[in-house]
Design an enzyme around this catalytic site. Structure first.
Site, PDB file in Angstrom:
ATOM      1  N   PRO A  70      44.037  49.890  29.954  1.00  0.00           N
ATOM      2  CG  PRO A  70      43.768  48.163  28.396  1.00  0.00           C
ATOM      3  CD  PRO A  70      44.831  48.959  29.106  1.00  0.00           C
ATOM      4  CG  ASP A  71      37.584  50.426  31.005  1.00  0.00           C
ATOM      5  OD1 ASP A  71      37.671  49.838  29.909  1.00  0.00           O
ATOM      6  OD2 ASP A  71      36.788  51.367  31.209  1.00  0.00           O
ATOM      7  CG  PHE A  72      38.651  44.423  32.967  1.00  0.00           C
ATOM      8  CD1 PHE A  72      39.334  43.281  32.593  1.00  0.00           C
ATOM      9  CD2 PHE A  72      39.136  45.155  34.036  1.00  0.00           C
ATOM     10  CE1 PHE A  72      40.469  42.864  33.273  1.00  0.00           C
ATOM     11  CE2 PHE A  72      40.261  44.756  34.727  1.00  0.00           C
ATOM     12  CZ  PHE A  72      40.934  43.607  34.347  1.00  0.00           C
ATOM     13  NE  ARG A  73      32.270  43.542  33.049  1.00  0.00           N
ATOM     14  CZ  ARG A  73      33.133  43.025  33.910  1.00  0.00           C
ATOM     15  NH1 ARG A  73      34.081  43.779  34.415  1.00  0.00           N
ATOM     16  NH2 ARG A  73      33.051  41.752  34.263  1.00  0.00           N
ATOM     17  CG  ASN A 144      42.372  48.948  39.693  1.00  0.00           C
ATOM     18  OD1 ASN A 144      41.453  48.507  39.000  1.00  0.00           O
ATOM     19  ND2 ASN A 144      42.483  50.224  39.997  1.00  0.00           N
ATOM     20  CG  ASP A 146      46.946  48.807  38.405  1.00  0.00           C
ATOM     21  OD1 ASP A 146      47.091  49.077  39.613  1.00  0.00           O
ATOM     22  OD2 ASP A 146      46.040  49.310  37.701  1.00  0.00           O
ATOM     23  CG  HIS A 163      39.090  41.471  41.892  1.00  0.00           C
ATOM     24  ND1 HIS A 163      38.399  42.119  40.895  1.00  0.00           N
ATOM     25  CD2 HIS A 163      38.146  41.059  42.780  1.00  0.00           C
ATOM     26  CE1 HIS A 163      37.096  42.104  41.164  1.00  0.00           C
ATOM     27  NE2 HIS A 163      36.924  41.476  42.306  1.00  0.00           N
TER      28      HIS A 163
END
Length: 301
Positions: A70-73, A144, A146, A163
């Site tokens: 899932p994305d964050f927002r 990302n 991941d 990040h």
């Protein structure tokens, strides 16, 4: 480390503090895309005048959504809307270094669901690899964590994990380094919180940049030279353009460089308080910004 946290918080509060972008003459603006802001026309121009290592990518969580991450927002489906079970003071606290220092358990629990090994690269990730194989990719800046760009085969020299990532780990107190496998083994065995074996006082976490921490030095070093006049296209893929200083890369682009936003919705628009920066998609003075909205995997095909 205290200095790093200060500057991380500073950026979060201050946002884009760059000087205003340069003002181009009408003739200079016309020379970019001839005021023809159709994606098809952009691709025609690139085909006629595309040099090696001339495309830069900014990649966000939207690229990995089709991988099952899932994305964050996104309302309802985003990570921040599904953290009630952790009883956080606010959703972002799970990635806040000060909160982690006080209560690391929510993050360790979430980390089990996010660790690499469960997910595979998407069509979008292999599109980045294709740009590399065609010798068109200058750099891919990704938010990302991941590591799916790595799994798709993107050369680490062409990748900036702005990040951080799960690829390694460190003690938040003394900085001792650990491998991904070392930390993952302990988290999955529920040996948490994971304490440093060197200083015995700090928690060990993946090398993900939390709120309150500075971005990797590699980000600062490369951004200064990666977005010069030689870049023929900046592709902005699957990011909300809401987190600084990463979002500021879009404003670093040379004024002659077209910017293509590939996202589910329009983001990063210029506002009265943005000092002239931001995407000009809804502005009369737009001469270089284009948008291709919808599913990313479909768009790159």
């Amino acid at each position: 480390r205290k200095s790093a946290r200060f500057f991380g918080r500073f950026w979060a509060r201050m946002g884009n503090m760059q000087p205003p972008p340069p003002t181009l003459t009408v003739a200079e603006q016309r020379g970019v895309l001839n005021f023809d802001l159709r994606v098809r026309k952009l691709l025609q121009n690139l085909k006629a005048d595309l040099s090696p290592n001339s495309i830069v990518l900014m990649v966000g969580a939207g690229l990995s959504v089709s991988a099952g991450i899932p994305d964050f927002r996104s309302p309802g489906t985003g990570l921040y809307d599904n953290l009630a079970k952790y009883e956080l003071p606010r959703p972002e606290a799970i990635f806040d270094i000060r909160y982690f220092e006080e209560n690391p358990m929510p993050f360790y629990t979430l980390a089990k669901e996010m660790y690499p090994g469960t997910f595979a690269p998407t069509i979008g990730h292999f599109f980045i690899k294709l740009l590399q194989e065609k010798q068109l990719l200058r750099r891919c800046y990704t938010q990302n964590i991941d590591t799916l760009e790595r799994l798709a085969g993107v050369d680490p020299d062409l990748l900036v994990e702005a990040h951080g990532s799960f690829g390694a780990a460190s003690c938040i107190s003394c900085g001792k380094r650990y491998t991904q496998e070392w930390l993952k083994e302990r988290i999955f065995a529920n040996q948490v919180p994971v304490m440093c074996t060197s200083c015995h006082v700090g928690f060990v976490k993946p090398d993900i940049v939390f709120f309150g921490e500075s971005l990797p030095e590699r980000f600062r070093q490369l951004r200064a030279g990666d977005l010069d006049e030689g870049v023929k296209l900046l592709m902005i893929m699957g990011t909300s353009l809401s987190v600084q200083p990463f979002a500021g890369l879009a404003d670093d682009a040379h004024p002659y460089t077209p910017r293509l936003l590939m996202n589910r919705e329009v983001v990063g628009l210029r506002t009265p308080g943005s000092n002239g920066h931001g995407m000009r998609l809804d502005c009369q003075d737009n001469y270089r910004d284009l948008a291709l909205l919808g599913d990313l995997d479909t768009a790159v095909v």
